[in-house]
Design a protein around this motif. Structure first.
Motif, PDB file in Angstrom:
ATOM      1  N   ASP A   1       2.426   3.932 -13.770  1.00  0.00           N
ATOM      2  CA  ASP A   1       1.265   4.320 -12.961  1.00  0.00           C
ATOM      3  C   ASP A   1       1.661   4.979 -11.636  1.00  0.00           C
ATOM      4  O   ASP A   1       0.800   5.331 -10.823  1.00  0.00           O
ATOM      5  N   GLY A   2       2.972   5.145 -11.410  1.00  0.00           N
ATOM      6  CA  GLY A   2       3.442   5.789 -10.192  1.00  0.00           C
ATOM      7  C   GLY A   2       3.720   4.854  -9.040  1.00  0.00           C
ATOM      8  O   GLY A   2       4.087   5.301  -7.945  1.00  0.00           O
ATOM      9  N   SER A   3       3.584   3.564  -9.262  1.00  0.00           N
ATOM     10  CA  SER A   3       3.870   2.580  -8.211  1.00  0.00           C
ATOM     11  C   SER A   3       5.317   2.096  -8.313  1.00  0.00           C
ATOM     12  O   SER A   3       5.990   2.300  -9.329  1.00  0.00           O
ATOM     13  N   LEU A   4       5.775   1.455  -7.259  1.00  0.00           N
ATOM     14  CA  LEU A   4       7.141   0.928  -7.231  1.00  0.00           C
ATOM     15  C   LEU A   4       7.282  -0.232  -8.205  1.00  0.00           C
ATOM     16  O   LEU A   4       6.416  -1.115  -8.272  1.00  0.00           O
ATOM     17  N   ASP A   5       8.373  -0.243  -8.954  1.00  0.00           N
ATOM     18  CA  ASP A   5       8.727  -1.393  -9.786  1.00  0.00           C
ATOM     19  C   ASP A   5       9.379  -2.411  -8.856  1.00  0.00           C
ATOM     20  O   ASP A   5      10.581  -2.371  -8.603  1.00  0.00           O
ATOM     21  N   ARG A   6       8.560  -3.311  -8.329  1.00  0.00           N
ATOM     22  CA  ARG A   6       9.030  -4.232  -7.288  1.00  0.00           C
ATOM     23  C   ARG A   6      10.105  -5.178  -7.795  1.00  0.00           C
ATOM     24  O   ARG A   6      11.036  -5.519  -7.064  1.00  0.00           O
ATOM     25  N   HIS A   7       9.986  -5.614  -9.049  1.00  0.00           N
ATOM     26  CA  HIS A   7      10.983  -6.543  -9.595  1.00  0.00           C
ATOM     27  C   HIS A   7      12.341  -5.860  -9.725  1.00  0.00           C
ATOM     28  O   HIS A   7      13.375  -6.425  -9.338  1.00  0.00           O
ATOM     29  N   ALA A   8      12.347  -4.653 -10.258  1.00  0.00           N
ATOM     30  CA  ALA A   8      13.609  -3.923 -10.409  1.00  0.00           C
ATOM     31  C   ALA A   8      14.208  -3.584  -9.049  1.00  0.00           C
ATOM     32  O   ALA A   8      15.423  -3.687  -8.852  1.00  0.00           O
TER      33      ALA A   8
ATOM     34  N   ALA B   1      14.850   9.127  -3.754  1.00  0.00           N
ATOM     35  CA  ALA B   1      16.053   8.370  -3.398  1.00  0.00           C
ATOM     36  C   ALA B   1      16.610   7.556  -4.559  1.00  0.00           C
ATOM     37  O   ALA B   1      17.829   7.396  -4.686  1.00  0.00           O
ATOM     38  N   PHE B   2      15.731   7.030  -5.436  1.00  0.00           N
ATOM     39  CA  PHE B   2      16.177   6.063  -6.444  1.00  0.00           C
ATOM     40  C   PHE B   2      15.931   6.504  -7.888  1.00  0.00           C
ATOM     41  O   PHE B   2      16.458   5.893  -8.812  1.00  0.00           O
ATOM     42  N   GLY B   3      15.126   7.533  -8.079  1.00  0.00           N
ATOM     43  CA  GLY B   3      14.873   8.008  -9.428  1.00  0.00           C
ATOM     44  C   GLY B   3      13.731   7.291 -10.114  1.00  0.00           C
ATOM     45  O   GLY B   3      13.173   6.319  -9.605  1.00  0.00           O
ATOM     46  N   ASP B   4      13.406   7.765 -11.320  1.00  0.00           N
ATOM     47  CA  ASP B   4      12.254   7.247 -12.060  1.00  0.00           C
ATOM     48  C   ASP B   4      12.447   5.815 -12.546  1.00  0.00           C
ATOM     49  O   ASP B   4      11.457   5.147 -12.877  1.00  0.00           O
ATOM     50  N   ARG B   5      13.674   5.367 -12.589  1.00  0.00           N
ATOM     51  CA  ARG B   5      13.947   4.015 -13.098  1.00  0.00           C
ATOM     52  C   ARG B   5      13.215   2.939 -12.302  1.00  0.00           C
ATOM     53  O   ARG B   5      12.897   1.874 -12.844  1.00  0.00           O
ATOM     54  N   TYR B   6      12.941   3.218 -11.036  1.00  0.00           N
ATOM     55  CA  TYR B   6      12.327   2.210 -10.171  1.00  0.00           C
ATOM     56  C   TYR B   6      10.853   2.511  -9.901  1.00  0.00           C
ATOM     57  O   TYR B   6      10.260   1.964  -8.975  1.00  0.00           O
ATOM     58  N   VAL B   7      10.280   3.374 -10.747  1.00  0.00           N
ATOM     59  CA  VAL B   7       8.869   3.730 -10.622  1.00  0.00           C
ATOM     60  C   VAL B   7       8.162   3.382 -11.929  1.00  0.00           C
ATOM     61  O   VAL B   7       8.604   3.779 -13.011  1.00  0.00           O
ATOM     62  N   LEU B   8       7.067   2.631 -11.841  1.00  0.00           N
ATOM     63  CA  LEU B   8       6.309   2.257 -13.035  1.00  0.00           C
ATOM     64  C   LEU B   8       5.496   3.441 -13.552  1.00  0.00           C
ATOM     65  O   LEU B   8       5.361   4.463 -12.885  1.00  0.00           O
TER      66      LEU B   8
ATOM     67  N   ALA C   1       0.830  -1.206   0.000  1.00  0.00           N
ATOM     68  CA  ALA C   1       0.000   0.000   0.000  1.00  0.00           C
ATOM     69  C   ALA C   1       0.864   1.254   0.000  1.00  0.00           C
ATOM     70  O   ALA C   1       0.554   2.246  -0.693  1.00  0.00           O
ATOM     71  N   LEU C   2       1.953   1.227   0.734  1.00  0.00           N
ATOM     72  CA  LEU C   2       2.840   2.390   0.797  1.00  0.00           C
ATOM     73  C   LEU C   2       3.531   2.665  -0.525  1.00  0.00           C
ATOM     74  O   LEU C   2       3.874   3.813  -0.829  1.00  0.00           O
ATOM     75  N   THR C   3       3.733   1.607  -1.324  1.00  0.00           N
ATOM     76  CA  THR C   3       4.465   1.752  -2.583  1.00  0.00           C
ATOM     77  C   THR C   3       3.574   1.591  -3.807  1.00  0.00           C
ATOM     78  O   THR C   3       4.059   1.441  -4.923  1.00  0.00           O
ATOM     79  N   ALA C   4       2.267   1.614  -3.589  1.00  0.00           N
ATOM     80  CA  ALA C   4       1.323   1.601  -4.713  1.00  0.00           C
ATOM     81  C   ALA C   4       1.266   2.990  -5.342  1.00  0.00           C
ATOM     82  O   ALA C   4       1.864   3.952  -4.829  1.00  0.00           O
ATOM     83  N   SER C   5       0.545   3.112  -6.438  1.00  0.00           N
ATOM     84  CA  SER C   5       0.345   4.419  -7.050  1.00  0.00           C
ATOM     85  C   SER C   5      -0.321   5.351  -6.038  1.00  0.00           C
ATOM     86  O   SER C   5      -1.366   5.025  -5.481  1.00  0.00           O
TER      87      SER C   5
END
Length: 202
Positions: free
Chosen positions: A62-69, A53-60, A38-42
């Protein structure tokens, strides 16, 4: 104050299956993985800091965390993992404490995959329960998840406490390798014990 059972186990051991059975018996289940999602969802409360902290590379998109990356980065870079934990762990603990404070059930099951490894929840659990099964079965189950293969699952297992150590420290153990009927019988017995323990401390 609600009696709290800290539930843990290695990846693929069946924590969700076990916690669902306690929920069916009337326990409140608070799952830290669900809180983290929930904290890392869109629109999630942690995403602004994660992006910073990590940049857009780790954000999908839709604005959620790219969990696999992020999972790959965390395993390759301990400093990156520490940065992510510094963002997420305090927020997860705060949400956990709010959920526990709001609980009205006889007891609550707090699901923390790294309950023993992190130590951050030691003071929140009155009793600890480890879900256990054969390691080969862990790999088979976890490798069915999207984005994971057997080699990745073994890497995750290697980063967690060894099975023997988890079993040595846990107050109680559920064996999740003998079928659903046997699992239900174990959970039903533990439910009775936890209700009795909760009544004893009221």
């Amino acid at each position: 104050m609600t009696f709290v059972v800290g539930l843990t186990g290695g990846i693929g051991s069946g924590k969700s299956e076990v916690s669902a059975r306690f929920a069916a018996h009337g326990a409140d289940v608070i799952d830290t993985d669900e809180i983290a999602r929930a904290l890392t969802a869109s629109g999630g409360a942690a995403m602004a800091r994660v992006r910073e902290a990590f940049g857009d590379r780790y954000v999908l998109a839709d604005g959620s965390l790219d969990r696999h990356a992020m999972r790959a980065l965390a395993f390759e870079d301990p400093l990156a993992r520490a940065r992510l934990e510094a963002i997420l762990h305090p927020a997860i603990r705060d949400a956990t404490d709010r959920a526990l404070a709001a609980s009205t059930a006889d007891y609550a099951v707090l699901v923390v995959p790294l309950l023993f490894e992190t130590g951050g929840y030691a003071g929140r659990a009155d009793r600890t329960l480890a879900v256990d099964c054969d390691p080969a079965l862990q790999v088979e189950r976890a490798a069915r998840r999207p984005g994971l293969d057997a080699a990745q699952v073994r890497r995750i297992m290697d980063a967690q406490w060894p099975r023997w150590r988890r079993l040595q420290v846990a107050d109680d153990v559920v064996w999740n390798g003998a079928g659903l009927a046997e699992l239900e019988a174990q959970c039903r017995g533990l439910d009775s014990r936890y209700r009795a323990a909760a009544r004893a401390v009221r």
